[in-house]
Scaffold this active site. Structure first.
Site, PDB file in Angstrom:
ATOM      1  CB  ILE A   1      -0.960   0.031   1.210  1.00  0.00           C
ATOM      2  CG1 ILE A   1      -0.188  -0.095   2.526  1.00  0.00           C
ATOM      3  CG2 ILE A   1      -2.005  -1.052   1.085  1.00  0.00           C
ATOM      4  CD1 ILE A   1      -1.061   0.056   3.773  1.00  0.00           C
ATOM      5  N   GLY A   2       2.160   1.096   0.039  1.00  0.00           N
ATOM      6  CA  GLY A   2       3.039   2.264   0.023  1.00  0.00           C
ATOM      7  C   GLY A   2       4.496   1.855  -0.066  1.00  0.00           C
ATOM      8  CB  ILE A   3       7.188   2.310  -2.127  1.00  0.00           C
ATOM      9  CG1 ILE A   3       6.476   1.077  -2.703  1.00  0.00           C
ATOM     10  CG2 ILE A   3       8.698   2.125  -2.210  1.00  0.00           C
ATOM     11  CD1 ILE A   3       6.783   0.822  -4.162  1.00  0.00           C
ATOM     12  N   GLY A   4       8.323   3.533   0.900  1.00  0.00           N
ATOM     13  CA  GLY A   4       9.075   4.614   1.526  1.00  0.00           C
ATOM     14  C   GLY A   4      10.544   4.560   1.159  1.00  0.00           C
ATOM     15  N   GLY A   5      11.314   5.441   1.763  1.00  0.00           N
ATOM     16  CA  GLY A   5      12.731   5.509   1.449  1.00  0.00           C
ATOM     17  C   GLY A   5      13.500   4.280   1.880  1.00  0.00           C
TER      18      GLY A   5
ATOM     19  N   GLY B   1      11.925   1.096   2.580  1.00  0.00           N
ATOM     20  CA  GLY B   1      11.206  -0.160   2.431  1.00  0.00           C
ATOM     21  C   GLY B   1       9.759   0.026   2.027  1.00  0.00           C
ATOM     22  CE  LYS B   2       8.616  -3.225  -2.901  1.00  0.00           C
ATOM     23  NZ  LYS B   2       8.334  -4.387  -3.782  1.00  0.00           N
TER      24      LYS B   2
ATOM     25  CE  LYS C   1       7.320   2.854   8.064  1.00  0.00           C
ATOM     26  NZ  LYS C   1       7.844   4.099   8.695  1.00  0.00           N
TER      27      LYS C   1
ATOM     28  CG  ASP D   1      10.443  14.092   7.943  1.00  0.00           C
ATOM     29  OD1 ASP D   1      10.576  15.174   7.321  1.00  0.00           O
ATOM     30  OD2 ASP D   1      10.435  12.982   7.393  1.00  0.00           O
TER      31      ASP D   1
END
Length: 360
Positions: free
Chosen positions: A31-35, A37-38, A53, A151
């Protein structure tokens, strides 16, 4: 087992359970991809939906993010923070974090480049800002230690089933005793949201979180990102409108087209955002003061030392203060993405492994 695992053992979940609920970390569950990992969707026992995560363990940043999330969010509980359910770490080094699933995704998906059905109304945007302000106030003053998020931005604000805002992603968070300053001098954050003093020294404080929240206000109200190619920086653009007496024109034009907007309220919120993002951290309000302005209850607060109307609301419209702001803008008080990079390389003398900075 490492010592830190013993301290946070109550939140530990078996890796086999996580493997099962994500169907073996299937791509169909992403449902998402970050810096680092997924993020996967899963359903645990009892039919509860969760977000999982999976952090890459190949970089120092991945391990730092994991430890920061477990040590901070793992011990915090507030209705306006994303709920943390647990973690696991297997012998192969996989780092897993489990959160409550937020049905309506991230705030930025409802502000930027979305269709009419997804677009948040003015009332919804103001409510979400209040939600996040309450969460940040809890981090700064409501727990045994002070937590600095470091952040705050629209993509790190998630919306639950009732469209309430919850602050998430504590991968850069740090905590310290209330009577002590944070010791780190690492330059971390996202270009466009980093306070000038962070770029200069790397030192974070509660006021640097206030700066980030100010930028969040401006982007949520305007529907513009802090830095967009071919356009002036968001703060500079809004300052120009304020200087010309056209501040209400900073409101997202899609909302203006719908009508029914209280423009006095819009101006008040934009003034607040600009004050939070003021270059001098000593001029920025506290999160308690910010929340009072958002709530529209500017009563005197003895704990803050000065009456709210004198200290904040009048200051928001002070011509003397904003003339100083104008001079600071001419001297580059709000650094661009490239200026941040140059500052890091030329004056901070930090190695690449000590720098975490994201673009948009």
């Amino acid at each position: 087992m490492e010592e830190w695992e013993l301290e946070y053992w109550p939140h530990r979940i078996t890796c086999q359970e996580i493997f099962n609920v994500t169907k073996g970390f299937s791509d169909e569950n992403v449902i998402g991809i970050g810096g680092n990992g997924k993020v996967y969707k899963g359903v645990i026992e009892g039919g509860v939906e969760v977000a999982v995560k999976r952090i890459s363990h190949e970089s120092k940043e991945g391990l730092r993010e994991f430890l920061s999330e477990v040590s901070s969010l793992g011990r915090l509980k507030h209705r306006n923070l994303v709920g943390f359910r647990g973690w696991c770490k297997n012998e192969k080094g996989s780092l897993i974090l489990v959160y409550d699933y937020m049905e309506n995704g991230s705030l930025d998906k409802r502000i930027f480049e979305c269709d009419e059905k997804m677009l948040l109304s003015w009332e919804d945007r103001l409510r979400v800002l209040k939600n996040v302000a309450e969460g940040v106030l809890y981090l700064h003053q409501g727990w045994e230690s002070r937590v600095l998020h470091r952040d705050i931005k629209a993509s790190n604000v998630l919306l639950d089933r009732d469209m309430n805002g919850r602050l998430g992603d504590f991968g850069l968070a740090r905590m310290h005793d209330h009577d002590k300053a944070i010791s780190t001098t690492r330059v971390v954050g996202t270009a466009g949201y980093m306070a000038p003093e962070v770029v200069r020294s790397g030192r974070a404080s509660a006021q640097t979180d206030v700066f980030g929240f100010g930028i969040l206000i401006l982007e949520v109200v305007s529907g513009r990102r802090p830095i967009e190619e071919g356009k002036p920086p968001l703060v500079d653009w809004i300052w120009g409108l304020m200087e010309k007496g056209e501040l209400v024109n900073a409101l997202d034009e899609r909302l203006r087209a719908k009508g029914g907007i209280d423009y006095e309220e819009v101006e008040r919120v934009l003034h607040l955002g600009m004050l939070c993002a003021y270059p001098d951290p000593r001029t920025r309000p506290t999160m308690r003061q910010v929340l009072k302005v958002l709530d529209g209850t500017p009563s005197a607060d003895e704990s803050e030392g000065e009456g709210m109307e004198v200290y904040l609301l009048d200051k928001m419209k002070s011509s003397t203060m904003w003339s100083k702001y104008h001079r600071s803008l001419r001297h580059g008080a709000h650094p661009t993405f490239e200026q941040i990079r140059q500052s890091i390389s030329s004056s901070l003398s930090l190695s690449g492994s000590d720098i975490i900075m994201e673009g948009r």
